[in-house]
Design a protein around this motif. Structure first.
Motif, PDB file in Angstrom:
ATOM      1  N   ASN A  41       0.810  -1.229   0.000  1.00  0.00           N
ATOM      2  CA  ASN A  41       0.000   0.000   0.000  1.00  0.00           C
ATOM      3  C   ASN A  41       0.841   1.277   0.000  1.00  0.00           C
ATOM      4  O   ASN A  41       0.430   2.295   0.574  1.00  0.00           O
TER       5      ASN A  41
ATOM      6  N   THR B  10      -7.628   5.887  -0.049  1.00  0.00           N
ATOM      7  CA  THR B  10      -8.532   4.807  -0.448  1.00  0.00           C
ATOM      8  C   THR B  10      -9.863   5.403  -0.868  1.00  0.00           C
ATOM      9  O   THR B  10     -10.266   6.463  -0.386  1.00  0.00           O
ATOM     10  N   PHE B  88      -4.853   0.097  -7.998  1.00  0.00           N
ATOM     11  CA  PHE B  88      -4.025   0.999  -7.196  1.00  0.00           C
ATOM     12  C   PHE B  88      -3.424   2.008  -8.154  1.00  0.00           C
ATOM     13  O   PHE B  88      -2.696   1.635  -9.075  1.00  0.00           O
ATOM     14  N   ARG B 112      -5.962   3.594  -3.556  1.00  0.00           N
ATOM     15  CA  ARG B 112      -6.565   2.297  -3.852  1.00  0.00           C
ATOM     16  C   ARG B 112      -8.043   2.521  -4.134  1.00  0.00           C
ATOM     17  O   ARG B 112      -8.792   2.917  -3.250  1.00  0.00           O
TER      18      ARG B 112
END
Lengths: 114, 116
Positions: A41, B10, B88, B112
């Protein structure tokens, strides 16, 4: 046109073992070559790069890579894997002239087993 | 040193809804800017790049568009999201025109996107 092939989408090594991540490139002109690392991430961080000069390039975190023109390769190595090395690694190529974007390989996920 | 800001980190959006992802760059001027998409097992796919304000090159024809309204601002948009737009998204900054390409790209921390 440039291209990069990374052999093995997933590599698993034991802690303390040698890490070898393979990268072969195709380029019609002398290339600039890069290795990037991506932790979960997050964006990509530069590990090392080859432009000109010495063909063995040292990067951060103990990694190094060797440019071999005859083999069109730029494999990434580290003598002893650490748990913190677990990440995804990308090889990339660009032409050393012009205004073309980097071309990335599909990446290799490195797992380190305790 | 360069810093790439991307937001949001996100995002969950329904199919058919619009999208706007923003990227801003600090610590450099006249950069080349890039949008990449990373889907599981497919590596980094270059979507768009820009060598200057209002100049956009599209690498892959698709449901997305990009704009560069200011030197250090790069926006990725869609009018109607598809399920296949999930992934992503990474913004990157690189050396501008006339600068050697031995300088690396700097990446943001990504967004994301999940399209439901």
């Amino acid at each position: 046109a440039q291209s990069v092939t990374q052999l093995g989408s997933h590599v698993s090594v034991s802690e303390g073992a040698l890490v070898l991540l393979r990268c072969n490139y195709s380029s019609s002109v002398p290339p600039y070559l890069f290795w990037y690392v991506q932790y979960p991430n997050q964006g990509l961080q530069l590990l090392l790069k080859y432009t000109t000069g010495a063909t063995l390039v040292k990067g951060i975190n103990g990694f190094e890579a060797e440019f071999k023109k005859s083999e069109t390769s730029f494999h990434l190595t580290k003598p002893s894997a650490h748990m913190s090395d677990a990440a995804e690694y990308f090889c990339a190529v660009s032409e050393n002239s012009g205004n073309t974007p980097l071309v990335f390989g599909k990446g290799t996920r490195l797992s380190v087993i305790a | 040193s360069q810093t790439i800001h991307q937001w949001p980190a996100t995002l969950v959006q329904p199919v058919g809804s619009p999208l706007s992802l923003e990227c801003t760059v600090e610590g450099t001027s006249n950069p080349n800017l890039y949008w990449y998409r990373q889907a599981a097992g497919r590596g980094l796919q270059l979507l768009f790049y820009s060598v200057g304000i209002g100049q956009i090159s599209s690498e892959v024809p698709q449901n997305l568009s990009a704009s560069r309204p200011q030197d250090r601002q790069f926006i990725l948009s869609s009018k109607k999201l598809l399920l296949s737009d999930s992934g992503f998204y990474l913004c990157a900054s690189g050396p501008g025109q006339g600068v050697s390409y031995n300088s690396p790209l700097h990446f943001g921390n990504g967004t994301r996107l999940t399209v439901t």
